[in-house]
Design an enzyme around this catalytic site. Sequence first.
Site, PDB file in Angstrom:
ATOM      1  N   THR A   1      14.533  16.708  43.977  1.00 42.61           N
ATOM      2  CA  THR A   1      13.609  16.817  42.851  1.00 42.61           C
ATOM      3  C   THR A   1      12.843  15.496  42.754  1.00 42.61           C
ATOM      4  O   THR A   1      13.213  14.487  43.370  1.00 42.61           O
ATOM      5  CB  THR A   1      14.347  17.057  41.520  1.00 42.61           C
ATOM      6  OG1 THR A   1      14.993  15.856  41.114  1.00 42.61           O
ATOM      7  CG2 THR A   1      15.369  18.182  41.630  1.00 42.61           C
TER       8      THR A   1
ATOM      9  N   GLU B   1      10.195  25.648  31.775  1.00 49.01           N
ATOM     10  CA  GLU B   1       9.744  24.296  31.428  1.00 49.01           C
ATOM     11  C   GLU B   1       9.086  24.343  30.053  1.00 49.01           C
ATOM     12  O   GLU B   1       8.286  25.231  29.775  1.00 49.01           O
ATOM     13  CB  GLU B   1       8.751  23.799  32.505  1.00 49.01           C
ATOM     14  CG  GLU B   1       8.048  22.501  32.211  1.00 49.01           C
ATOM     15  CD  GLU B   1       8.989  21.322  31.957  1.00 49.01           C
ATOM     16  OE1 GLU B   1       9.853  21.030  32.803  1.00 49.01           O
ATOM     17  OE2 GLU B   1       8.857  20.700  30.884  1.00 49.01           O
TER      18      GLU B   1
ATOM     19  N   LYS C   1      20.212   8.733  21.868  1.00 45.82           N
ATOM     20  CA  LYS C   1      20.595   8.354  20.496  1.00 45.82           C
ATOM     21  C   LYS C   1      21.481   9.432  19.881  1.00 45.82           C
ATOM     22  O   LYS C   1      21.171  10.631  20.001  1.00 45.82           O
ATOM     23  CB  LYS C   1      19.348   8.172  19.626  1.00 45.82           C
ATOM     24  CG  LYS C   1      18.522   6.980  20.037  1.00 45.82           C
ATOM     25  CD  LYS C   1      17.361   6.785  19.106  1.00 45.82           C
ATOM     26  CE  LYS C   1      16.569   5.581  19.574  1.00 45.82           C
ATOM     27  NZ  LYS C   1      15.178   5.617  19.181  1.00 45.82           N
TER      28      LYS C   1
ATOM     29  N   GLU D   1      15.266  12.930  41.428  1.00 50.30           N
ATOM     30  CA  GLU D   1      16.305  12.623  42.417  1.00 50.30           C
ATOM     31  C   GLU D   1      15.749  11.670  43.475  1.00 50.30           C
ATOM     32  O   GLU D   1      16.392  10.691  43.856  1.00 50.30           O
ATOM     33  CB  GLU D   1      16.805  13.918  43.059  1.00 50.30           C
ATOM     34  CG  GLU D   1      17.544  13.782  44.392  1.00 50.30           C
ATOM     35  CD  GLU D   1      18.926  13.148  44.279  1.00 50.30           C
ATOM     36  OE1 GLU D   1      19.302  12.726  43.175  1.00 50.30           O
ATOM     37  OE2 GLU D   1      19.602  13.061  45.308  1.00 50.30           O
TER      38      GLU D   1
ATOM     39  N   ASP E   1      21.340  10.967  36.007  1.00 54.03           N
ATOM     40  CA  ASP E   1      21.559   9.530  36.217  1.00 54.03           C
ATOM     41  C   ASP E   1      22.129   8.922  34.937  1.00 54.03           C
ATOM     42  O   ASP E   1      22.415   7.744  34.902  1.00 54.03           O
ATOM     43  CB  ASP E   1      20.234   8.832  36.540  1.00 54.03           C
ATOM     44  CG  ASP E   1      19.258   8.960  35.383  1.00 54.03           C
ATOM     45  OD1 ASP E   1      19.029  10.098  34.919  1.00 54.03           O
ATOM     46  OD2 ASP E   1      18.749   7.930  34.910  1.00 54.03           O
TER      47      ASP E   1
ATOM     48  N   ASP F   1      16.677  15.924  29.970  1.00 53.92           N
ATOM     49  CA  ASP F   1      16.477  14.802  29.044  1.00 53.92           C
ATOM     50  C   ASP F   1      17.821  14.452  28.410  1.00 53.92           C
ATOM     51  O   ASP F   1      18.485  15.325  27.841  1.00 53.92           O
ATOM     52  CB  ASP F   1      15.458  15.196  27.963  1.00 53.92           C
ATOM     53  CG  ASP F   1      14.062  15.394  28.566  1.00 53.92           C
ATOM     54  OD1 ASP F   1      13.823  14.901  29.683  1.00 53.92           O
ATOM     55  OD2 ASP F   1      13.226  16.055  27.925  1.00 53.92           O
TER      56      ASP F   1
HETATM   57  C1  LIG Z   1      13.563  14.188  33.181  1.00 53.26           C
HETATM   58  S1  LIG Z   1      12.624  15.606  33.561  1.00 53.26           S
HETATM   59  C2  LIG Z   1      13.360  16.215  35.085  1.00 53.26           C
HETATM   60  C3  LIG Z   1      12.413  17.079  35.869  1.00 53.26           C
HETATM   61  C4  LIG Z   1      12.982  17.647  37.186  1.00 53.26           C
HETATM   62  N1  LIG Z   1      14.124  18.512  36.944  1.00 53.26           N
HETATM   63  C5  LIG Z   1      13.340  16.566  38.156  1.00 53.26           C
HETATM   64  O1  LIG Z   1      14.544  16.381  38.432  1.00 53.26           O
HETATM   65  O2  LIG Z   1      12.425  15.903  38.669  1.00 53.26           O
HETATM   66  C6  LIG Z   1      13.256  16.806  32.369  1.00 53.26           C
HETATM   67  C7  LIG Z   1      12.350  18.019  32.265  1.00 53.26           C
HETATM   68  O3  LIG Z   1      12.971  18.985  31.431  1.00 53.26           O
HETATM   69  C8  LIG Z   1      12.001  19.501  30.523  1.00 53.26           C
HETATM   70  N2  LIG Z   1      12.723  19.933  29.337  1.00 53.26           N
HETATM   71  C9  LIG Z   1      13.376  19.133  28.458  1.00 53.26           C
HETATM   72  N3  LIG Z   1      13.934  19.868  27.473  1.00 53.26           N
HETATM   73  C10 LIG Z   1      13.647  21.170  27.754  1.00 53.26           C
HETATM   74  C11 LIG Z   1      13.923  22.396  27.109  1.00 53.26           C
HETATM   75  N4  LIG Z   1      14.652  22.428  25.989  1.00 53.26           N
HETATM   76  N5  LIG Z   1      13.463  23.539  27.653  1.00 53.26           N
HETATM   77  C12 LIG Z   1      12.728  23.507  28.801  1.00 53.26           C
HETATM   78  N6  LIG Z   1      12.423  22.366  29.458  1.00 53.26           N
HETATM   79  C13 LIG Z   1      12.873  21.213  28.949  1.00 53.26           C
HETATM   80  C14 LIG Z   1      11.071  18.331  30.272  1.00 53.26           C
HETATM   81  O4  LIG Z   1       9.795  18.732  29.785  1.00 53.26           O
HETATM   82  C15 LIG Z   1      10.987  17.691  31.650  1.00 53.26           C
HETATM   83  O5  LIG Z   1       9.977  18.249  32.438  1.00 53.26           O
END
Ligand SMILES: C[S@@+](CC[C@H](N)C(=O)[O-])C[C@H]1O[C@@H](n2cnc3c(N)ncnc32)[C@H](O)[C@@H]1O
Length: 231
Positions: free
Chosen positions: A181, A64, A116, A184, A148, A112
């Site tokens: 998650t 993370e 864009k 989810e 999603d 994420d």
């Molecule tokens: C939208 S959240 C989804 C969290 C979890 N997987 C869930 O389904 O509830 C995306 C997570 O990925 C982490 N994240 C995004 N880019 C990342 C990267 N390059 N390396 C590690 N973590 C990353 C973000 O900080 C965030 O906690």
Amino acid sequence: MIPVQIAAHGRERSLAETDLPLCLESFFGGSPGASWEVEIGFGKGKYLLEQARNRPQVGFLGIEVASKYYRHVRDRAGELENVVLLRGEALYLLASVLPPSFASVVHVYFPDPWPKARHHCRRLFDPESVDLILRLLRPAGRLLFATDFLDYGDRVERLLREHSGLQVARADDFWGARPRTHYEDKYHREGRPILRIEARLARSSDLIHPRAGLGVVAGVARPTDDETEIR
Ligand SMILES: C[S@@+](CC[C@H](N)C(=O)[O-])C[C@H]1O[C@@H](n2cnc3c(N)ncnc32)[C@H](O)[C@@H]1O
């Protein structure tokens, strides 16, 4: 210092260049040949922690980038012998810190989407980075992905299907009885469509994506059979 934090059994550890690649067996109570699963972007850690509690024989490695989520999960993982957490940028960690071919499953849920166009380069999945993710898998290991953001999901599916070393299928609900998650759970309750993909690595495969540049060739070279044990 390398830009990485590591915690095992809820405690912060130090990591030096000489400790790399990470020797996972040293963190998980002397279980040689233990099965490992990796979650990239574990967020609040709901899935990772519930899975680790339910399956103590499996090692769970969480990655993370956000410090606040890393600390949140570290502070809740104290009683779990089978959880190792890394805080840092996933692609950096995959390329520089982790050994190859140790994971039976890699989970990437709701990464994420960076919608864009000018930010697409920050996405976790593209022709070059996908090999870094697949590199973690043991032969016949699985990548489980959900989003999603359907346009991103379609692109990831195409990217994976182009890969000669993978069997790719859409999954209706690979959670089954497993915990959801955080995202989810939220999207399921909202009735939002979710695209889920399961990709299985062939027993022996060429791990270079056909659209990847030469830059990754050295980084993803597969070990020989004798070298595929967890280091
Ligand atoms: C939208 S959240 C989804 C969290 C979890 N997987 C869930 O389904 O509830 C995306 C997570 O990925 C982490 N994240 C995004 N880019 C990342 C990267 N390059 N390396 C590690 N973590 C990353 C973000 O900080 C965030 O906690």
